[in-house]
Enzyme design. Structure first.
Site, PDB file in Angstrom:
ATOM      1  NE  ARG A 145      18.080  47.436  20.576  1.00  0.00           N
ATOM      2  CZ  ARG A 145      17.208  46.923  19.720  1.00  0.00           C
ATOM      3  NH1 ARG A 145      17.611  46.467  18.563  1.00  0.00           N
ATOM      4  NH2 ARG A 145      15.935  46.907  20.004  1.00  0.00           N
ATOM      5  CG  ASN A 172       4.042  47.942  21.865  1.00  0.00           C
ATOM      6  OD1 ASN A 172       3.978  48.671  20.874  1.00  0.00           O
ATOM      7  ND2 ASN A 172       4.295  46.650  21.769  1.00  0.00           N
ATOM      8  CB  THR A 173      -1.127  49.086  20.386  1.00  0.00           C
ATOM      9  OG1 THR A 173      -2.146  48.269  19.825  1.00  0.00           O
ATOM     10  CG2 THR A 173      -0.513  49.952  19.320  1.00  0.00           C
ATOM     11  CG  HIS A 174       1.213  42.369  20.396  1.00  0.00           C
ATOM     12  ND1 HIS A 174       2.372  42.207  19.667  1.00  0.00           N
ATOM     13  CD2 HIS A 174       0.636  41.147  20.473  1.00  0.00           C
ATOM     14  CE1 HIS A 174       2.484  40.927  19.323  1.00  0.00           C
ATOM     15  NE2 HIS A 174       1.450  40.266  19.795  1.00  0.00           N
ATOM     16  CG  ASP A 191       7.053  43.525  31.384  1.00  0.00           C
ATOM     17  OD1 ASP A 191       7.415  43.235  30.222  1.00  0.00           O
ATOM     18  OD2 ASP A 191       6.473  42.712  32.137  1.00  0.00           O
ATOM     19  N   GLY A 206      10.093  42.357  29.388  1.00  0.00           N
ATOM     20  CA  GLY A 206       9.856  41.193  28.544  1.00  0.00           C
ATOM     21  C   GLY A 206       9.342  41.580  27.163  1.00  0.00           C
TER      22      GLY A 206
HETATM   23  C1  GRF Z   1      -0.248  47.594  14.385  1.00  0.00           C
HETATM   24  O1  GRF Z   1      -1.152  46.534  14.132  1.00  0.00           O
HETATM   25  C2  GRF Z   1       0.637  47.287  15.561  1.00  0.00           C
HETATM   26  O2  GRF Z   1      -0.013  46.612  16.592  1.00  0.00           O
HETATM   27  C3  GRF Z   1       1.655  46.385  14.896  1.00  0.00           C
HETATM   28  O3  GRF Z   1       1.912  47.001  13.669  1.00  0.00           O
HETATM   29  C4  GRF Z   1       0.758  47.727  13.247  1.00  0.00           C
HETATM   30  C5  GRF Z   1       1.181  49.137  13.022  1.00  0.00           C
HETATM   31  O4  GRF Z   1       0.261  49.816  12.249  1.00  0.00           O
HETATM   32  N1  GRF Z   1       2.806  46.193  15.715  1.00  0.00           N
HETATM   33  P1  GRF Z   1       0.403  51.379  11.932  1.00  0.00           P
HETATM   34  O5  GRF Z   1       1.856  51.682  11.623  1.00  0.00           O
HETATM   35  O6  GRF Z   1      -0.092  52.120  13.147  1.00  0.00           O
HETATM   36  O7  GRF Z   1      -0.478  51.592  10.745  1.00  0.00           O
END
Ligand code: GRF
Length: 196
Positions: free
Chosen positions: A60, A102-104, A136, A138
C-alpha cells in the site's frame, strides 16, 4: 482531481473551469481503477489522466508513493478528491498535506467512513449534507472548509437522499474551490479561513 466512479463532482468543476473568471483549472485527473466515467469525463475534456491500482503494487505504501508522484508530476496547487474511495497515506500527505481536500456525503463529524449518506438515513437525522475538508491522517477527520445541508424526506431511500446530497455537494464544491483558488486560504488548527 482524484476520482473512483461517476465523477459528477469532477464534471461540475470542469464545467466551472470553462469560464476563465472562475480562476481554477483541472490540470490532471487520477484514479485507482480503469473504466470509470470519471476518467471518460476527463478524456472528453482533454485533461491528462493517470491510473494506479492498489493491486498493481507490492505494498500500500508503494501505491501511495506512486499516487503522490503522479500528482506531483502535474504540479497542482490543490488536490481535490471527490468520490475517490481510497485513503491517502503518509507519502501522499507528506507531499500534499494542507492542500489535499476531500468531499464527503455527510455533515461531519457525523457519519464518517464509506457510507455517510446511508448511515445518516439509518440514524434518522432530519438534515443531511456534504462536507469539504482538508484531509489529515484520520478518516474524514480533517479541518472543515465548507458544508452544505439538505433535508431528509420521510420517503427517502439511500439513493434519493444521496442524489439530493450530491446536488448540494457539487454546488458547494464548485463555489468553494473557486474561492480557494481566487482568494487563498489558511488552516489554523481546526479552523479554515478563506481569503486574507
Ligand atoms: C460523492 O457524494 C462523494 O462525496 C462520495 O461519493 C460521491 C461521488 O460522486 N464519496 P461522483 O463520483 O462525483 O459523481
Amino acid at each position: 482531481m482524484l476520482v473512483s466512479g461517476a465523477g459528477t463532482n469532477l464534471q461540475a468543476l470542469l464545467d466551472a473551469c470553462a469560464d476563465p473568471a472562475y480562476g481554477a483549472e483541472v490540470v490532471a485527473v487520477g484514479a485507482d481503477r480503469d473504466g470509470i466515467e470519471g476518467l471518460a469525463r476527463a478524456e472528453r475534456a482533454g485533461i491528462p489522466t493517470f491510473v494506479h491500482r492498489v493491486s498493481d503494487f507490492a505494498t500500500r505504501e508503494e501505491w501511495d508513493a506512486a499516487m503522490a508522484q503522479a500528482c506531483a508530476d502535474h504540479d497542482p496547487d490543490l488536490v481535490v478528491s471527490a468520490g475517490f474511495m481510497k485513503l491517502a497515506g503518509p507519502a501522499f500527505l507528506g507531499r500534499f498535506g494542507g492542500r489535499y481536500l476531500n468531499t464527503h456525503p455527510a455533515l461531519l463529524p457525523a457519519f464518517p467512513g464509506m457510507h455517510g449518506a446511508a448511515d445518516a438515513l439509518a440514524y434518522g437525522v432530519k438534515v443531511a449534507g456534504a462536507t469539504l475538508f482538508v484531509v489529515d491522517p484520520g478518516v474524514d477527520t480533517g479541518p472543515i472548509v465548507a458544508q452544505a445541508a439538505v433535508p431528509v424526506e420521510d420517503d427517502d431511500t439511500v439513493e434519493t437522499l444521496h442524489e439530493r446530497i450530491k446536488v448540494a455537494e457539487r454546488t458547494m464544491l464548485v463555489a468553494t474551490v473557486g474561492r480557494l483558488a481566487r482568494e487563498g486560504f489558511a488552516v489554523e488548527g481546526r479552523r479554515v479561513r478563506i481569503g486574507s
